[in-house]
Scaffold this motif. Structure first.
Motif: not given
Length: 257
Positions: A27-34, A169-178, A200-206
């Motif tokens: 997973i690259n930093e600064g992307e939305i990965f599914s 939690l002010d994350p750098e990487l957030i895991l969103l399950d459905e 785009e606004l918080k620089n969180i990798t999703v």
């Protein structure tokens, strides 16, 4: 692009059942990965391995170059990894505000004893944590329901609060399950906008699990496709939608982006 996470040959076994079988991707930093695939493909199991709820039978997971498998879930949280669950795990009788404040609990440095003795330091820390919670409330547009008990909210808003607790939690990487499961079209559109704004606004990798392929293909920079625990595709949305193994096992026909 810099890799924020590398999944290396992860296998997960429950008795004689292999939930994940030699899965590898990055997973690259600064992307939305599914992570996509049919029901039972191993998507949530993969998130559970990343967040620390499951311990893989084999393989390694590296976050910012460090193998995090020996670390417990709360230790991974402190590194900057947060998780929102598919099944809402909120305290229904508590308000939106209190649920979000609880989300910050693992980051509190002032314990009960320290809070009683050194009230000044604990009070300052409380103000800082409250400021972060207020940022989440503003970001997810929860101002009007901040004092409403969660179990009084419609399902779509409860899902938003669940995501908010992870954001607290002010994350750098957030895991969103459905995060869009059970939502109507307008609610999905709104959640999609929040996900884009996280990046785009918080620089969180999703990292996203979602069954709506139109949403996934529209949001994602890269995807991995699982089927019965095996990895059958990895790449950009265009590469994945043209992958014959993915089409045969999951998509059924090519998608138009």
């Amino acid at each position: 692009m810099n890799k924020i996470m590398e999944i290396k040959n992860i296998s997960l076994q429950f008795g004689g059942v292999k939930a994940l079988n030699d899965v590898s991707f990055h997973i690259n930093e600064g992307e939305i990965f599914s992570i996509i695939g049919p029901n039972g493909a191993g998507k949530t199991s993969m998130l559970n391995c990343i967040s620390g709820l499951y311990k893989p039978s084999e393989g390694e997971i590296h976050y910012k170059g460090k193998n995090i498998l020996p670390m417990k879930p709360h230790q991974r949280t402190k590194l900057g990894i947060a998780r929102a669950f598919q099944n809402i795990a909120l305290f229904g009788s508590m308000s939106v505000l209190d649920n979000l404040k609880l989300g910050r609990h693992t980051l509190m440095k002032s314990g009960f004893i320290k809070s009683g003795i050194y009230w000044g330091a604990a009070e300052k820390e409380e103000v800082q944590h409250r400021r972060k919670v207020e940022e989440v409330i503003d970001f997810l547009q929860l101002q009007d329901i901040r004092h409403t008990p969660v179990d009084k909210l419609p399902y779509g808003l409860q899902k938003r609060v669940e995501v908010g607790r992870a954001l607290a939690l002010d994350p750098e990487l957030i895991l969103l399950d459905e995060p869009m499961a059970g939502m109507n079209a307008s609610e999905k559109e709104e959640m999609s906008r929040f996900i884009l704004d996280m990046l785009e606004l918080k620089n969180i990798t999703v990292v996203l699990i979602e069954h709506d392929l139109e949403v996934v293909m529209g949001l994602s920079n890269h995807l991995v496709v699982l089927d019965f625990g095996k990895q059958i595709g990895f790449g950009t949305p265009k590469e994945v939608q043209q992958n014959p193994d993915v089409i045969k096992a999951y998509i059924g026909e090519e998608l138009t982006i």
